[in-house]
Enzyme design. Structure first.
Site, PDB file in Angstrom:
ATOM      1  N   GLU A   1      22.302 -27.465  34.243  1.00  0.00           N
ATOM      2  CA  GLU A   1      23.172 -28.636  34.329  1.00  0.00           C
ATOM      3  C   GLU A   1      22.514 -29.892  33.784  1.00  0.00           C
ATOM      4  O   GLU A   1      23.201 -30.801  33.317  1.00  0.00           O
ATOM      5  CB  GLU A   1      23.603 -28.870  35.780  1.00  0.00           C
ATOM      6  CG  GLU A   1      24.731 -27.973  36.226  1.00  0.00           C
ATOM      7  CD  GLU A   1      25.438 -28.479  37.465  1.00  0.00           C
ATOM      8  OE1 GLU A   1      26.518 -27.958  37.761  1.00  0.00           O
ATOM      9  OE2 GLU A   1      24.914 -29.391  38.134  1.00  0.00           O
ATOM     10  N   LYS A  58      37.573 -27.389  37.000  1.00  0.00           N
ATOM     11  CA  LYS A  58      38.177 -27.976  38.194  1.00  0.00           C
ATOM     12  C   LYS A  58      39.571 -28.526  37.881  1.00  0.00           C
ATOM     13  O   LYS A  58      40.512 -28.362  38.662  1.00  0.00           O
ATOM     14  CB  LYS A  58      37.276 -29.081  38.742  1.00  0.00           C
ATOM     15  CG  LYS A  58      35.906 -28.600  39.207  1.00  0.00           C
ATOM     16  CD  LYS A  58      35.065 -29.755  39.710  1.00  0.00           C
ATOM     17  CE  LYS A  58      33.678 -29.292  40.132  1.00  0.00           C
ATOM     18  NZ  LYS A  58      32.839 -30.425  40.596  1.00  0.00           N
ATOM     19  N   HIS A  83      12.282  -3.221  35.429  1.00  0.00           N
ATOM     20  CA  HIS A  83      12.974  -1.939  35.271  1.00  0.00           C
ATOM     21  C   HIS A  83      14.401  -2.123  34.764  1.00  0.00           C
ATOM     22  O   HIS A  83      15.123  -1.139  34.596  1.00  0.00           O
ATOM     23  CB  HIS A  83      12.997  -1.182  36.606  1.00  0.00           C
ATOM     24  CG  HIS A  83      11.656  -0.712  37.046  1.00  0.00           C
ATOM     25  ND1 HIS A  83      11.220   0.583  36.878  1.00  0.00           N
ATOM     26  CD2 HIS A  83      10.621  -1.378  37.617  1.00  0.00           C
ATOM     27  CE1 HIS A  83       9.983   0.708  37.347  1.00  0.00           C
ATOM     28  NE2 HIS A  83       9.598  -0.472  37.807  1.00  0.00           N
TER      29      HIS A  83
END
Length: 439
Positions: free
Chosen positions: A285, A430, A314
């Site tokens: 951010e 949003k 792995h």
């Protein structure tokens, strides 16, 4: 905490020093802000670990609402309102919650709009014998966060049906002073903790956002602050090569200039996975921006990845070792630990084992060998990395690392010429979600 990079970061020292010299004016600016006792700039979050008023307000309320009867702490918030708290809680306690069933209080995080998880949390809280068994901490800068508002609306209506007005006495709101959420809470007689206006969510862990729920959980918030205080002084040093935040920022920046747009933060203590999540948000951010500070479109940024050792060797190891050379890695590992043979997991000679040769060795020794093996493998194929050694996973060490990381990303954003403290693009989803809800 110690940072090591020589012979592994694959950056010429003269180039590093050259970039470091460009950071001196900004470090001087941070030093000036550190002398203030008010929050006059976004960077003023570096004063939080020294703010006695913050500690006093948190300590007073935690003593009032905590106690031996408290069994569940529910943090309702998302992003910067929860990730720092979760990072510290998981490192100290949360990672072990599933096996330490009798320990209390336990902390739960309502972050996403997840009706299944919300239903389970509600069942737990509604089953309490009295409201003193739980506390709900609602955290939002403005009170307009969709996920948080939805969870609070669903949660409190059911709690009030079960416990009446006493349910509100077990609610604490943490928000910015002057926000609509603060006004609503005060109107309803709900306890409020205030976050300084200029402190952004991802820089707020040493504010009431993190300190209050952590104090309720019995964690050492004074130790957390002490670690941050000591690290802040180190990270404001204008002697570049002794300043871990400045050096780390410069290394990330130089590799970014060379086209390494992905940073792997490789934690070799699994209980620090949530700390990696917090660091991911902090970097992504803060430096992932469409425009620079002059308004020029750049579409710049670093993509952070959290890996856990040795588990992710792995799953991602093949990509790291054999894939594109577009990554710079930070190995993060605690050097603290017990020397007690039992706690280190001594491997018995008469136990069933796939590798009898391990008899007499310890699981702690195997862990260290895997860590050293990964580092040696990185060097053997020419992959650049730096080492960040934590003194332990105690509160002081965690506070030191988080303060280091926050100042590091401020310096990194300065070098990349972007605003570390806004996140305008986050508003896009949003806005669309509000439209979908008809809001």
């Amino acid at each position: 905490m110690e940072l090591r990079h020589r012979d592994t970061a694959r950056i010429d020292e003269s180039r590093l020093k050259q970039i470091g010299s460009g950071l001196i004016p900004y470090l001087r600016h941070l030093g000036e802000l550190a002398q203030e006792s008010e929050y006059t700039a976004h960077e003023s979050s570096i004063f939080l670990p020294f703010d006695g008023d913050v500690l006093s307000s948190v300590d007073t309320l935690a003593r009032s609402l905590g106690g031996k009867g408290l069994r569940s702490i529910v943090v309702v918030g998302i992003g910067g309102s929860s990730m720092g708290t979760r990072a510290i809680y998981d490192a100290r306690l949360g990672y072990f919650d599933a096996i330490e069933r009798e320990r209390s209080p336990k902390m739960f995080f309502l972050e996403d709009a997840n009706p299944v998880f919300l239903d389970r949390v509600l069942s737990m809280l509604l089953g309490a014998k009295s409201p003193e068994e739980f506390l709900v901490n609602v955290i939002s800068e403005s009170g307009k966060t969709l996920e948080t508002a939805a969870n609070v609306g669903a949660l409190l209506s059911q709690l009030e049906k079960r416990f009446g007005g006493a349910a509100r006495e077990r609610l604490v709101v943490t928000t910015k002073g002057g926000s609509s959420l603060e006004g609503e809470a005060m109107k309803r007689g709900i306890s409020v903790l205030v976050v300084p206006q200029r402190v952004g969510g991802r820089f707020s862990v040493f504010s009431p956002v993190g300190l209050f729920p952590l104090a309720l959980a019995g964690l050492d918030i004074k130790g957390l602050r002490t670690g941050a205080q000591e690290m802040r002084d180190r990270c404001l040093s204008k002697d570049f090569l002794t300043n871990p935040a400045a050096v780390s920022a410069a290394l990330r920046f130089l590799h970014y200039q060379e086209g390494k747009l992905t940073n792997v933060n490789f934690f070799f203590d699994p209980e620090l996975e949530s700390l990696g999540g917090w660091l991911t948000q902090l970097i992504a951010e803060s430096v992932g921006k469409e425009r620079d500070i002059d308004g020029k479109e750049i579409r710049g940024g670093i993509t952070p990845i959290t890996s856990i050792g040795s588990r992710d060797l792995h799953s991602l190891g093949q990509l790291y070792f054999g894939g594109p050379r577009d990554k710079f890695t930070a190995f993060v590992k605690s050097t603290g630990g017990s020397s007690n043979a039992e706690s280190e997991g001594t491997i018995s000679s008469d136990a069933f084992t796939f590798l009898p040769e391990l008899s007499g060795k310890t699981v702690a020794g195997v862990k260290e060998a895997l860590f050293q093996g990964a580092r040696t493998a990185y060097r053997s194929v020419g992959l650049p990395y730096m080492d960040i050694e934590l003194g332990g996973t105690d509160e002081s060490s965690l506070g030191a690392f988080m303060q280091f990381a926050m100042i590091e990303v401020m310096c990194l954003a300065y070098l990349m010429r972007v605003n570390a403290f806004d996140q305008p693009a986050v508003e896009l989803y949003k806005e669309e979600a509000r439209k979908a809800l008809g809001l």
